[in-house]
Design a protein around this motif. Sequence first.
Motif, PDB file in Angstrom:
ATOM      1  N   TYR A  14       0.837  -1.196   0.000  1.00 56.44           N
ATOM      2  CA  TYR A  14       0.000   0.000   0.000  1.00 56.44           C
ATOM      3  C   TYR A  14       0.873   1.248   0.000  1.00 56.44           C
ATOM      4  CZ  TYR A  14      -4.140  -2.767   0.868  1.00 56.44           C
ATOM      5  OH  TYR A  14      -5.171  -3.658   0.737  1.00 56.44           O
ATOM      6  N   GLY A  15       0.311   2.318  -0.547  1.00 58.41           N
ATOM      7  CA  GLY A  15       0.954   3.603  -0.463  1.00 58.41           C
ATOM      8  C   GLY A  15       0.938   4.086   0.976  1.00 58.41           C
ATOM      9  N   VAL A  16       1.861   4.977   1.303  1.00 59.37           N
ATOM     10  CA  VAL A  16       1.945   5.529   2.648  1.00 59.37           C
ATOM     11  C   VAL A  16       2.014   7.048   2.559  1.00 59.37           C
ATOM     12  CG1 VAL A  16       3.064   3.489   3.635  1.00 59.37           C
ATOM     13  CG2 VAL A  16       4.465   5.329   2.710  1.00 59.37           C
ATOM     14  N   LEU A  17       1.585   7.688   3.626  1.00 57.15           N
ATOM     15  CA  LEU A  17       1.740   9.130   3.714  1.00 57.15           C
ATOM     16  C   LEU A  17       3.147   9.422   4.208  1.00 57.15           C
ATOM     17  CD1 LEU A  17      -1.645  10.350   5.230  1.00 57.15           C
ATOM     18  CD2 LEU A  17      -0.943  10.236   2.836  1.00 57.15           C
ATOM     19  N   LEU A  23       1.278  11.292  -0.773  1.00 59.31           N
ATOM     20  CA  LEU A  23       1.242   9.838  -0.931  1.00 59.31           C
ATOM     21  C   LEU A  23       2.498   9.382  -1.652  1.00 59.31           C
ATOM     22  CD1 LEU A  23      -0.446   7.115  -0.900  1.00 59.31           C
ATOM     23  CD2 LEU A  23      -0.971   7.688  -3.290  1.00 59.31           C
ATOM     24  N   THR A  24       3.131   8.333  -1.125  1.00 62.60           N
ATOM     25  CA  THR A  24       4.255   7.685  -1.788  1.00 62.60           C
ATOM     26  C   THR A  24       3.903   6.211  -1.926  1.00 62.60           C
ATOM     27  OG1 THR A  24       5.836   9.251  -0.862  1.00 62.60           O
ATOM     28  CG2 THR A  24       6.717   7.157  -1.670  1.00 62.60           C
ATOM     29  N   ILE A  25       4.063   5.710  -3.149  1.00 62.99           N
ATOM     30  CA  ILE A  25       3.734   4.300  -3.426  1.00 62.99           C
ATOM     31  C   ILE A  25       4.798   3.752  -4.372  1.00 62.99           C
ATOM     32  CG2 ILE A  25       2.134   4.932  -5.290  1.00 62.99           C
ATOM     33  CD1 ILE A  25       0.357   2.561  -4.378  1.00 62.99           C
ATOM     34  N   GLN A  26       5.174   2.507  -4.169  1.00 65.14           N
ATOM     35  CA  GLN A  26       6.222   1.892  -4.975  1.00 65.14           C
ATOM     36  C   GLN A  26       5.730   0.598  -5.613  1.00 65.14           C
ATOM     37  OE1 GLN A  26       9.379   1.515  -1.971  1.00 65.14           O
ATOM     38  NE2 GLN A  26      10.461   3.148  -3.042  1.00 65.14           N
ATOM     39  N   ARG A  27       6.347   0.266  -6.731  1.00 72.14           N
ATOM     40  CA  ARG A  27       6.138  -1.013  -7.387  1.00 72.14           C
ATOM     41  C   ARG A  27       7.476  -1.484  -7.939  1.00 72.14           C
ATOM     42  NH1 ARG A  27       2.470  -0.877  -4.915  1.00 72.14           N
ATOM     43  NH2 ARG A  27       0.285  -1.127  -5.352  1.00 72.14           N
ATOM     44  N   LEU A  28       7.772  -2.759  -7.730  1.00 75.12           N
ATOM     45  CA  LEU A  28       8.934  -3.392  -8.334  1.00 75.12           C
ATOM     46  C   LEU A  28       8.428  -4.042  -9.612  1.00 75.12           C
ATOM     47  CD1 LEU A  28      11.937  -3.832  -7.901  1.00 75.12           C
ATOM     48  CD2 LEU A  28      11.376  -5.972  -6.711  1.00 75.12           C
ATOM     49  N   LEU A  29       8.896  -3.544 -10.740  1.00 75.42           N
ATOM     50  CA  LEU A  29       8.356  -3.943 -12.042  1.00 75.42           C
ATOM     51  C   LEU A  29       9.376  -4.761 -12.828  1.00 75.42           C
ATOM     52  CD1 LEU A  29       6.799  -0.475 -12.860  1.00 75.42           C
ATOM     53  CD2 LEU A  29       5.567  -2.534 -12.144  1.00 75.42           C
ATOM     54  N   PRO A  30       8.879  -5.699 -13.657  1.00 76.79           N
ATOM     55  CA  PRO A  30       9.797  -6.510 -14.455  1.00 76.79           C
ATOM     56  C   PRO A  30      10.442  -5.690 -15.569  1.00 76.79           C
ATOM     57  CG  PRO A  30       7.521  -7.016 -15.029  1.00 76.79           C
ATOM     58  CD  PRO A  30       7.479  -6.044 -13.884  1.00 76.79           C
ATOM     59  N   GLY A  31      11.723  -5.924 -15.773  1.00 76.01           N
ATOM     60  CA  GLY A  31      12.408  -5.302 -16.891  1.00 76.01           C
ATOM     61  C   GLY A  31      13.247  -4.106 -16.504  1.00 76.01           C
ATOM     62  N   VAL A 141      -7.178   9.335  -4.624  1.00 73.48           N
ATOM     63  CA  VAL A 141      -5.863   9.311  -5.256  1.00 73.48           C
ATOM     64  C   VAL A 141      -5.112   8.032  -4.861  1.00 73.48           C
ATOM     65  CG1 VAL A 141      -3.586  10.429  -5.091  1.00 73.48           C
ATOM     66  CG2 VAL A 141      -5.610  11.784  -5.624  1.00 73.48           C
ATOM     67  N   SER A 142      -5.163   7.671  -3.591  1.00 72.47           N
ATOM     68  CA  SER A 142      -4.453   6.479  -3.104  1.00 72.47           C
ATOM     69  C   SER A 142      -4.983   5.209  -3.762  1.00 72.47           C
ATOM     70  CB  SER A 142      -4.583   6.371  -1.585  1.00 72.47           C
ATOM     71  OG  SER A 142      -4.016   7.491  -0.953  1.00 72.47           O
ATOM     72  N   ILE A 179      -5.447   5.776   6.209  1.00 70.82           N
ATOM     73  CA  ILE A 179      -5.129   7.203   6.160  1.00 70.82           C
ATOM     74  C   ILE A 179      -5.855   7.886   7.309  1.00 70.82           C
ATOM     75  CG2 ILE A 179      -5.410   9.307   4.820  1.00 70.82           C
ATOM     76  CD1 ILE A 179      -4.927   7.607   2.311  1.00 70.82           C
ATOM     77  N   PRO A 180      -5.115   8.569   8.153  1.00 70.48           N
ATOM     78  CA  PRO A 180      -5.728   9.219   9.318  1.00 70.48           C
ATOM     79  C   PRO A 180      -6.816  10.220   8.907  1.00 70.48           C
ATOM     80  CG  PRO A 180      -3.326   9.411   9.378  1.00 70.48           C
ATOM     81  CD  PRO A 180      -3.682   8.830   8.058  1.00 70.48           C
ATOM     82  N   GLY A 181      -7.839  10.304   9.766  1.00 67.59           N
ATOM     83  CA  GLY A 181      -8.979  11.207   9.513  1.00 67.59           C
ATOM     84  C   GLY A 181      -8.679  12.635   9.818  1.00 67.59           C
TER      85      GLY A 181
END
Length: 181
Positions: A14-17, A23-31, A141-142, A179-181
């Motif tokens: 999951y993305g994190v604040l 928002l910061t979100i990562q993916r490890l992608l092939p190639g 957005v998240s 995500i905090p309220g």
Amino acid sequence: MNDLSPTKLAPDAYGVLTEPDTLTIQRLLPGPVERVWAYLTEDGLRRQWLAAGEMVLAADAPFTFVWRNDELTSPSGQRPAGSAEEHRLDCRITELDPPKKLSITWGSTGGVTFTLEPVGAKTLLTLVHRRVPERSTLLSVSAGWHTHLDILAARMGGTEPEPFWDQVARLKQDYEGRIPG
């Protein structure tokens, strides 16, 4: 700002604040990085996971993203009431360092930055969406970025992604508790 190294954020999670409105979100992608860069910048590849729109790769160059989320997966899932079949957003490139970094404007927010880093035969994509103005937008957005990046990972990996709208609905509920309220 927090350390965003791969050991601090889990790719494919999951993305994190990383700031109250970022928002910061990562993916490890092939190639290799160049392949992921093509999926970010070339209309024919980007439209398979995010949005259509020709992009001139130059600092300050304007472009328009055109979303047709019903076309991203088959089936697309149940589109929520009030969601249009097509959505457009005028953007501008604010920073460009091919094939490592692309920053763009994004509506009323502080913009989006994509950073690519080689990790062996794969690429770590880090997406940072800055200054999202309110919690309801941050939830959308998240869930949206999470879903679009999962579709990108599936497309690049040769697998079939989950129906777009179903995943967005599920993830919006998940982010509601994260995500905090």
